[in-house]
Design a protein around this motif. Structure first.
Motif, PDB file in Angstrom:
ATOM      1  N   ALA A 121       0.837  -1.200   0.000  1.00  0.00           N
ATOM      2  CA  ALA A 121       0.000   0.000   0.000  1.00  0.00           C
ATOM      3  C   ALA A 121       0.874   1.254   0.000  1.00  0.00           C
ATOM      4  O   ALA A 121       0.641   2.204  -0.747  1.00  0.00           O
ATOM      5  N   ARG A 122       1.916   1.246   0.849  1.00  0.00           N
ATOM      6  CA  ARG A 122       2.779   2.415   0.978  1.00  0.00           C
ATOM      7  C   ARG A 122       3.493   2.726  -0.340  1.00  0.00           C
ATOM      8  O   ARG A 122       3.689   3.885  -0.687  1.00  0.00           O
ATOM      9  N   HIS A 123       3.870   1.680  -1.051  1.00  0.00           N
ATOM     10  CA  HIS A 123       4.630   1.891  -2.286  1.00  0.00           C
ATOM     11  C   HIS A 123       3.777   1.644  -3.524  1.00  0.00           C
ATOM     12  O   HIS A 123       4.264   1.236  -4.558  1.00  0.00           O
ATOM     13  N   ARG A 124       2.498   1.969  -3.375  1.00  0.00           N
ATOM     14  CA  ARG A 124       1.551   1.827  -4.481  1.00  0.00           C
ATOM     15  C   ARG A 124       2.016   2.586  -5.726  1.00  0.00           C
ATOM     16  O   ARG A 124       1.843   2.124  -6.858  1.00  0.00           O
ATOM     17  N   ASP A 125       2.618   3.713  -5.522  1.00  0.00           N
ATOM     18  CA  ASP A 125       2.999   4.561  -6.650  1.00  0.00           C
ATOM     19  C   ASP A 125       4.508   4.647  -6.865  1.00  0.00           C
ATOM     20  O   ASP A 125       4.979   5.498  -7.616  1.00  0.00           O
ATOM     21  N   THR A 126       5.235   3.782  -6.186  1.00  0.00           N
ATOM     22  CA  THR A 126       6.697   3.812  -6.323  1.00  0.00           C
ATOM     23  C   THR A 126       7.111   3.015  -7.547  1.00  0.00           C
ATOM     24  O   THR A 126       7.182   1.794  -7.511  1.00  0.00           O
ATOM     25  N   VAL A 127       7.373   3.735  -8.617  1.00  0.00           N
ATOM     26  CA  VAL A 127       7.754   3.058  -9.858  1.00  0.00           C
ATOM     27  C   VAL A 127       9.176   2.535  -9.763  1.00  0.00           C
ATOM     28  O   VAL A 127      10.058   3.207  -9.244  1.00  0.00           O
ATOM     29  N   MET A 128       9.359   1.316 -10.250  1.00  0.00           N
ATOM     30  CA  MET A 128      10.708   0.750 -10.310  1.00  0.00           C
ATOM     31  C   MET A 128      10.791  -0.170 -11.527  1.00  0.00           C
ATOM     32  O   MET A 128       9.780  -0.584 -12.073  1.00  0.00           O
TER      33      MET A 128
ATOM     34  N   ASP B 283      13.874   7.393  -5.030  1.00  0.00           N
ATOM     35  CA  ASP B 283      14.435   8.221  -6.099  1.00  0.00           C
ATOM     36  C   ASP B 283      15.307   7.407  -7.036  1.00  0.00           C
ATOM     37  O   ASP B 283      15.283   7.577  -8.250  1.00  0.00           O
ATOM     38  N   ARG B 284      16.079   6.536  -6.416  1.00  0.00           N
ATOM     39  CA  ARG B 284      16.966   5.734  -7.240  1.00  0.00           C
ATOM     40  C   ARG B 284      16.174   4.760  -8.121  1.00  0.00           C
ATOM     41  O   ARG B 284      16.541   4.486  -9.257  1.00  0.00           O
ATOM     42  N   MET B 285      15.075   4.240  -7.581  1.00  0.00           N
ATOM     43  CA  MET B 285      14.218   3.366  -8.389  1.00  0.00           C
ATOM     44  C   MET B 285      13.741   4.109  -9.636  1.00  0.00           C
ATOM     45  O   MET B 285      13.811   3.601 -10.751  1.00  0.00           O
ATOM     46  N   ARG B 286      13.275   5.318  -9.420  1.00  0.00           N
ATOM     47  CA  ARG B 286      12.801   6.144 -10.534  1.00  0.00           C
ATOM     48  C   ARG B 286      13.931   6.441 -11.516  1.00  0.00           C
ATOM     49  O   ARG B 286      13.759   6.336 -12.732  1.00  0.00           O
ATOM     50  N   ALA B 287      15.093   6.786 -10.967  1.00  0.00           N
ATOM     51  CA  ALA B 287      16.232   7.127 -11.829  1.00  0.00           C
ATOM     52  C   ALA B 287      16.623   5.928 -12.687  1.00  0.00           C
ATOM     53  O   ALA B 287      16.957   6.075 -13.873  1.00  0.00           O
TER      54      ALA B 287
ATOM     55  N   PRO C 292       8.600  -0.996 -16.519  1.00  0.00           N
ATOM     56  CA  PRO C 292       8.471  -0.633 -15.099  1.00  0.00           C
ATOM     57  C   PRO C 292       7.282  -1.327 -14.439  1.00  0.00           C
ATOM     58  O   PRO C 292       6.260  -1.578 -15.074  1.00  0.00           O
ATOM     59  N   VAL C 293       7.446  -1.606 -13.161  1.00  0.00           N
ATOM     60  CA  VAL C 293       6.332  -2.004 -12.300  1.00  0.00           C
ATOM     61  C   VAL C 293       6.362  -1.044 -11.105  1.00  0.00           C
ATOM     62  O   VAL C 293       6.872   0.060 -11.228  1.00  0.00           O
ATOM     63  N   THR C 294       5.810  -1.470  -9.989  1.00  0.00           N
ATOM     64  CA  THR C 294       5.943  -0.655  -8.781  1.00  0.00           C
ATOM     65  C   THR C 294       6.521  -1.519  -7.673  1.00  0.00           C
ATOM     66  O   THR C 294       6.458  -2.747  -7.732  1.00  0.00           O
ATOM     67  N   PHE C 295       7.076  -0.875  -6.661  1.00  0.00           N
ATOM     68  CA  PHE C 295       7.591  -1.647  -5.534  1.00  0.00           C
ATOM     69  C   PHE C 295       6.425  -2.258  -4.758  1.00  0.00           C
ATOM     70  O   PHE C 295       6.578  -3.287  -4.104  1.00  0.00           O
ATOM     71  N   GLY C 296       5.270  -1.627  -4.857  1.00  0.00           N
ATOM     72  CA  GLY C 296       4.078  -2.248  -4.281  1.00  0.00           C
ATOM     73  C   GLY C 296       3.752  -3.569  -4.951  1.00  0.00           C
ATOM     74  O   GLY C 296       3.416  -4.554  -4.292  1.00  0.00           O
ATOM     75  N   PHE C 297       3.893  -3.588  -6.261  1.00  0.00           N
ATOM     76  CA  PHE C 297       3.629  -4.817  -7.014  1.00  0.00           C
ATOM     77  C   PHE C 297       4.600  -5.921  -6.597  1.00  0.00           C
ATOM     78  O   PHE C 297       4.220  -7.066  -6.386  1.00  0.00           O
ATOM     79  N   LYS C 298       5.861  -5.569  -6.460  1.00  0.00           N
ATOM     80  CA  LYS C 298       6.855  -6.563  -6.057  1.00  0.00           C
ATOM     81  C   LYS C 298       6.511  -7.123  -4.681  1.00  0.00           C
ATOM     82  O   LYS C 298       6.592  -8.334  -4.447  1.00  0.00           O
ATOM     83  N   GLN C 299       6.122  -6.248  -3.794  1.00  0.00           N
ATOM     84  CA  GLN C 299       5.774  -6.736  -2.447  1.00  0.00           C
ATOM     85  C   GLN C 299       4.500  -7.583  -2.487  1.00  0.00           C
ATOM     86  O   GLN C 299       4.363  -8.545  -1.726  1.00  0.00           O
ATOM     87  N   ALA C 300       3.591  -7.227  -3.360  1.00  0.00           N
ATOM     88  CA  ALA C 300       2.386  -8.056  -3.507  1.00  0.00           C
ATOM     89  C   ALA C 300       2.770  -9.448  -4.016  1.00  0.00           C
ATOM     90  O   ALA C 300       2.217 -10.461  -3.567  1.00  0.00           O
TER      91      ALA C 300
END
Lengths: 436, 436, 436, 436
Positions: A134-141, A346-350, A152-160
C-alpha cells in the motif's frame, strides 16, 4: 557466538538435551495416563508415573550409563523412572511402549511448535508486505527479466508478489498441520500389539492427552508426513531466500534500490573500511540452501522398509531439528529484514529513466499500437531503440517523436507504464487479510 | 524400446513436439478470445486467430527457421500465425503477450493433466488396497523392524498402512490442484503491462477461456507452485517406491511372502535360467529416485531473481516433463503390480512360526504380564528366548511353559498376537471410501 | 548421549568452539610470522604475536561482545590479540588479512585432519578385507541380483569387491589431498591487495608456516576443492553404506549369512525380548545419506558470485563440519563392524543348496554347453528348473540327469561353480598391498 | 527445435537408439573375439559374429518384438544375431555374457567419449583464459564481495581465477579417466562364472578388444566410478555455471562490464524491443543445476545391494546420458561465450572510480599504514569514507588529503591498488600451459 544466525527461540531451546528429555518424560507420563483412561492401568499408578515424569530426572548420568550398557536409547530412561515411582507402579512404566512412540510423538510436537512459530511469522510477514504494498503503491521501479531492465512495475507490485507467495504458504501450513501434528503410539512394530483389540481406543486416548490429532493407524512406518513437513519448510525457505537474494542484488551500489539497515558501529570488513554487506539477505539464501539439503534427507526417509527402518529414521533425528531451526530462523530474519528495509524511491525512478528510457519500450509499443498496429509499432520502437543506443537521440521518446512527426502523449510516463502493476497490487492488498 | 517403463499415456504423448505446439497454439487462440472478451480486440479477429490456431501450422520448418534466426523461442510461432490469419488480423496475434504466458499456461495445463491421471490412479490404488486389506484381514505375517522379524501383524494391516499413506496423498492432491492449475498471463514482465488498468479483467477472462483458476496476480516470477507440484510428485513417488521395495524384499526366496506375477515366456536372465526378477518393484524404486532428483531442480528454481529468471525457468522445461512422466508411470506400474500380486499366505504364517516362534516374544510378555508384572515378564521371556536359541527347547512357548510350571493360554497364537493389527485394519477399511 | 554414532575423535573435538578459536589464533600467528619472513613485519613483533596467539585468549566473553557490537565475526578476535601483545606490535596484528584467510585456512586444516583419519581408516579397512578375502577364499555363498539368488560366488570375492572400491577411494584420497590441503591468504578480495607485488611471496611463506600446499592464486572465491572434498566424502560414505546395507540384509534371520556382534547385555527392543538389531550397519546407511545431503550444499556453493559469496560460504560453515564428522564416524564404525563380523559359513552353503540347487543353473548350462551348444543347454536347464519347481524332481541336478540319461560330472558342485570368483579374489589379494 | 542448448555433437548422436544398438553390437562382437583370444571359441565363429555385429541388424522391429515377449532387454538382440550368423556359430553368440556386460561396457565407452570431448573443451577454455588473462593484464576492475564493490583487481586476475579452477578440473579428468574407462565383463553375477579359472584372462582380453582399461575385478556391482564421473561432471558444471552467472551479473546495464555478443537480428523479447538477454550465460547456470540433480542419482546408485541392484542401475540409464549431454553442452557453450565476450574496459574503470573512489579504501589504509600504523590508518580511512558518503568531499582521496595535511602519493591509483592481482595473474599465465 553466532548462533542467532542459525536458530531462534523457542526453537533453539527445544532441542537442548535437557528440554528434550523433559518432553520425552512428559510423553511417557501421558502414555500412562492414556492407559489409565482405557482402564488398562490403575489411575493411581498413572498419576504417580505422570507426576514423576513431570518432576524430571536429576541423575542423568545414570540414565546415560544404562543406555550405554544396553546399547538402547531409551532403556536407561525407562529404568530411571521405574526407580523413582512407587515400587508397585514400576511395572506400569512404558507398558507396551517402544522408543519410537516417544520419539515420534516428540517429533509431532516438534513440528507443532515449529508450525506455530511459522504461523506467527508468516502472518507478520504478510502484514508487513500488505502495508508495504500500500505504501509503495505509486513507487515506480524497473522490473528485471534475465537480469536486464524490463518494463516498469511498482515496488508495491513486487511486495504483492512476495506476499502472494507467502499467502500460499499460509494455506499450505493450515492444510498440512493436521497431518503433521498427529500422535504416534504403535508399540513394538507399529500395531500397538500389546493392547489387542483395545489398541485403537488407547491411541485415541493418548492423542487427547498430548494434544495432537489421533490417526486412524499408528504412523511409525509412514514417514510421508515428516517428509512433507520438510518439503514445506524448504519451500518456505525458497521464498525467503528469494526475498533475501532480491535485496542482495538490489543493494548493489550500481543499482542501489534497496538497502539493509546498518548501525554506525557495524563493520563490513576488517580490511576495507567502506564495506556495507547485506548479511541478513545473504543468510536467507544460505538458510534456504541448507533447508533444501536437510529436507532431501527427510524425503529419502519416506521410502521405509518394513515396519521400522532405522536407516532413514535416524537420519531424521539429525535432519528434522536442522529443518526446524533453519526455517524459523529464516522467517525471523526476514521479518527483521523487511522491518528495517531502506527503500530508495528516487533511485528506483532514476533507474527506470536511465539509458534514455529504453525500459519504456513496451509502453511505447502500446502507445503506438492503435495508430500503427502491433507489428509496425514494434518495428518502429525497435528502430528508435537502436537509434537511441547509437546516440542519435537523447532518449527513446525523442527518437520516436522524430519518427512520428509528433510525440504521442504519455510516451515517457513511467506511472502510466506501470498502471497494470498498480491495479494488481491494489487488488492484492484489498484481498489480503493478514490477520486471518 | 522400453519406453513403457518410463512414461504412460496420455502423458507421454503430451510432451511430443507436435502435441506441445498444438497446445501452445490453443493457448494463443485463447489469449485472443480473452482479449475480445474484454473488448480489446475485435471478436472477428479473435475468432479468426483462434480458428487458425486450432487448425494448426503445417509448415513447422519455417517456424524453426524463424526461431533460429531470431534466437527467440516463440517469435517463429507468432510469425507463422500472423501469416495464416487474414492480413488485417495479424496485428492482434500475441498482442501484449510474452512467451512465458504461453509456456507457463501450458505448464499449468501439464500439471492439470498429470493431476487428473494421478487422481485416477491413486483412487484405483486406494480401492485395491481397501479390498486387499479386507481380503487379508486374517492373514498373519511378520512385521519387521530394522530388517529383523518383530511381532506379527496381518497383511491386511500392511495394506492399510500403504493405503493410509495414499489417502493422505489424495488429500494433498485435492488441496494442491487449485494452486497448480492456475492460468498465467503476465506479458513482458509479469504485470500485463500492455493492458494497464484492464489487466486484472483480462487475466480473469483468459483463465475462464483455458479452464484454469484465475490468480490474483500473474505468477510468472513465483515458481512456488511448480516446485510444490514437484514435491508432491516426489512424495507420491516415495510411497510407491516404498511399496515396490517392500515387494522386492518380500519376494526374496528366503522370505517368499510376496511375488510379482510372471508369465511363462518371461526371461529373468539370459545366463541363469532359474531367475525371476522383481522388475516392476525395482522400477518403482528407480522412478522414486528420479522423481526426487527432478523435483529438487524445481525447488531450486523457486528461488527466482527479479521478474523472470531464465536460469531456473529453463531447468523447469527439462525437469517438469520428467516429473510428470515418472510419477504417472509409477502410479500405473504400482496399480499393475498390486493387481497381480501373489500373496503367499502359508509362507507368511510359516515365517511367523519359524525359529521357535521367537517373534511372539512380545505377545508372551503380554500374556505373562498380568501374573508377573512387566519387568519380570520381560526378563522371563528374554531368558526363554536365550534358552530357545541355545537349543534347550524347541520353541519359545515350550521354554516359557517349563519356567512357569504351566503353559499360559494363547502363548503361541499368532492370530491373538496380531489382534490389534486386525482391529486397526478393520477401522481403516471402514473409513476408507475409495470412490470419494 | 549418543554422540559416538555421529562423530569420533579427534574430529569431534576439532569442532568445539575452544579448539576452533585456538586454531584460528595459530593461523593468525602464522600470518604474522610469514609477514616477517618476507620482511614486511619486524620479527620481534611477529614472535610476540605468534606467542600470544599460541597462548590463547582467556577472556572469550569480551571477544564475543566486540563481535556482537561490530556484527563482524573476527573483529573481536583481532581486537583481543591487539590488547594482549606489546602496544607497539598491535599494529601488526592481522595486517592485510581478512576473516576469510583465517576461516579458509582453517577449512584446509580441517580437510587435512579428516583426510589423515580417513587414510588410516581406509588403510585399516583394506587390510581387514584383504585378510577376509584370503580367509574366505573357499567360502561359497550366493550372489544375488535383483534381490534374487544368482550363481554362487565366495565371501572372499565379495570382500575383494568391497576392497576394490576402497582401494579406489585411497587413490582418490591421495590425488585429492594436495588440492584440498592448500593454504588460503587473499586479504580483502582474494588478491592479497595489501601486499602489492610481494603478494605471491607472502602466500608461499604462509603456506610453509601452516604446513599446507601453496596455491598459484588465493582460492577464496574458488570453492571447487571444498566441493570436491565433500563429493569424495559422500562417495566414501556410499561405499560404507553399501557394506552396511549388505550386512543389514544378510543378517535377516531368513538369510542369516552375516551377523553384527552383540554382547549379552545388549537390548534390541524394550518390547520384544528376542530382537537383535543391526544398529551399526543401519547407521552406516544413515551416515551415507547425511553425507550426500551435506555434500550437495558444498557443491552448490561452488557456484560463487564474484570474489566472495557469503551465501554459499556460510552454508559451508555448517556443511563442512557435518561432512567431516559423518565420514570419519562411518569409517570408524565400519572398521569396528568388520572386525567383529560373524560369518555363518554353513548357512551360506545351505542357501546355495536351497530350493533344489537352482542357483547352480548357469553352472549347469556351462557343464552342458560343450555337448549341447549354448541355446540348447539353456533350454534344457530351463526345463529342468521348471520341473524342479513343479516338484517333479528333488533338485536341479536330478532333473538334468534324468533328461541327459547320465549325470554330467560336477553339476551340483558349488565350489566349481564359484571357481572364477576364487580366481578373481586371489588376484585381488595378490595385488592388494594394504600397508602401502 | 532448441536442442543445441541441451546437447552437442558427437554426444547427442551417441545416444540415439540406432547408434546405441550399433555400439552394443560392436561390444557383442568384441566379446566373441576375446573369447577366441583365450581359445574358448573358434576364431572362425568369433570372426563371423564380429562381422555380423559390425554390419548391424536391419530388422529392429523383430528385436523389439522378442524383447517385449521375454520382458528382457537384450534377449531380442542376442536372438537376432544368432539368426544372422552361420547356424553352427549361433551357439557362441553371447556365451556366458549378461546384458550388464554390454550395457556397462557401453557406459564406460560413453564416459570415454564424454571425457575426450571435455579434455578438448577444457583445454580450449584454458587457452582462451590464458590469452584473456594476458590481454587484460592491466584492465582494472572492481572485485566484489557480498555483492558489494571491494578493492580493485584486474580482469586478467579474474580470468586467471577461472582458469585455475579449470586447470584443476583437467587434473581431475586425467586422474579419473583410467577409473572410468574400464571394461566390464562379469556374466551372470559379476564373477564371469561361466569361465571358471579362465575368467581373469578373458576379462583382460576383452578390455584390449574394446580399448578400455582392464579392472582387477569386474565392476558391475561397484558403481563408485560411475558416481565419481557424475560428481566430476557436476563439479565442472559448477565452474561453468559460475562463469555464466558472473557474465549474467556483470552484463546488467547498471554494471555493464561484460556483454554476451548479440547479432543484429536477434530478439530479446517479443514485447520489449530494447531487450538483450544473456541467454548463454543463463543456460550455463541452468545446465549446472541439472548436472547436480542428475549426478545425485548416480551417487545414490553407488549404494548397491548385492551383486546387481536394478533399482539404482536403471536410474543410471536415465541419469548418465543426461549428465554427458549437459556437461559437454556446457563446455561448448562456455567456449563459445568466452570467444565472443565483450569486455567493457572503460566501464570497468569507471566503476572502480565511482562513488568517490571508496573502493580504494583498503589501498588507502595500505598507503597510510607506514605513517600511522594499521589501527589508526583504518580509523582514518573509515572517517574519510563517512565524510565522502556525507558529501563533505568529492572523493576519498580528497577527504584523506584534508585530514593528512598532504595527499600521500598514489592514494587514488587503481593500477597500484591492483598490483598484487597483476602479479598473481602473471604468475598464473607463466605456469599455465594449456597445450599440455
Amino acid at each position: 557466538m553466532y548462533g542467532q544466525n542459525w536458530a531462534v527461540e523457542p526453537i533453539r531451546s527445544w532441542f537442548t538435551e535437557s528440554r528434550r528429555i523433559a518432553s520425552w518424560l512428559e510423553i511417557l507420563g501421558a502414555i500412562a495416563q492414556a492407559q489409565a483412561d482405557i482402564g488398562a492401568v490403575p489411575r493411581v499408578a498413572a498419576d504417580d508415573i505422570a507426576q514423576t515424569c513431570a518432576h524430571g530426572i536429576s541423575d542423568l548420568g545414570r540414565v546415560a550409563e544404562c543406555s550405554h550398557a544396553t546399547g538402547h536409547s531409551t532403556a536407561g530412561l525407562l529404568e530411571a523412572v521405574r526407580g523413582l515411582v512407587r515400587p508397585e507402579h514400576a511395572r506400569y512404566v512404558g507398558l507396551g511402549t517402544s522408543v519410537q512412540d516417544i520419539a515420534d510423538t516428540w517429533t509431532a510436537l516438534t513440528m507443532k511448535l515449529t508450525a506455530e512459530r511459522l504461523e506467527q511469522d508468516l502472518g507478520a510477514l504478510a502484514g508487513q508486505l500488505a502495508s508495504g504494498a500500500a505504501r509503495h503503491r505509486d513507487t515506480v521501479m524497473l522490473a528485471r527479466t534475465h537480469g536486464q531492465p524490463g518494463a516498469p512495475v511498482t515496488f508495491g507490485f513486487k511486495q504483492a508478489q512476495w506476499g502472494a507467495e507467502l499467502a500460499r504458504h499460509r494455506s499450505r501450513l493450515a492444510e498440512g498441520r493436521p497431518r503433521w501434528e498427529t500422535a504416534q503410539l504403535g508399540g513394538s512394530v507399529g500395531s500397538l500389539a500389546f493392547w489387542g483389540a483395545g489398541a485403537p481406543g488407547l491411541l485415541a486416548a493418548f492423542a487427547r492427552r498430548v494434544g495432537l490429532q489421533a490417526p486412524v493407524l499408528p504412523w511409525g512406518s509412514a514417514r510421508d508426513c515428516v517428509a512433507e513437513f520438510g518439503q514445506f519448510a524448504a519451500l518456505v525457505g525458497a521464498t525467503l531466500a528469494k526475498i533475501g537474494n532480491e535485496v542482495y542484488q538490489l543493494q548493489r551500489p550500481e543499482i542501489d534500490e534497496l538497502g539493509e539497515p546498518a548501525t554506525g558501529e557495524q563493520i563490513g570488513s576488517v580490511t576495507m573500511p567502506h564495506k556495507r554487506n547485506p548479511e541478513r539477505s545473504e543468510q536467507l539464501v544460505t538458510l534456504g540452501r541448507l533447508l533444501r539439503a536437510h529436507a532431501s534427507v527427510l524425503l529419502e526417509g519416506a521410502v521405509t522398509e518394513h515396519e521400522r527402518d532405522g536407516r532413514g529414521w535416524k537420519a531424521e533425528w539429525v535432519a528434522l531439528p536442522d529443518v526446524c531451526c533453519a526455517v524459523t530462523c529464516a522467517s525471523a530474519l526476514c521479518t527483521d529484514l523487511l522491518a528495517g528495509l531502506e527503500v530508495h524511491v528516487d533511485r528506483m525512478r532514476a533507474n527506470v529513466e536511465a539509458a534514455g528510457g529504453l525500459a519504456l519500450s513496451e509502453h511505447a509499443v502500446r502507445v503506438l499500437e492503435p495508430r500503427l498496429g502491433l507489428p509496425a509499432a514494434y518495428r518502429a520502437v525497435r528502430r528508435a531503440v537502436l537509434a537511441t543506443r547509437a546516440g542519435e537521440f537523447n532518449d527513446l521518446a525523442g527518437a520516436l517523436a522524430a519518427a512520428q512527426d509528433d510525440e504521442p502523449a504519455g510516451l515517457a510516463d513511467p506511472r502510466a507504464a506501470a498502471a497494470s502493476a498498480t491495479a494488481f497490487a491494489d487488488e492484492w492488498v484489498r484481498r489480503a487479510d493478514p490477520g486471518s
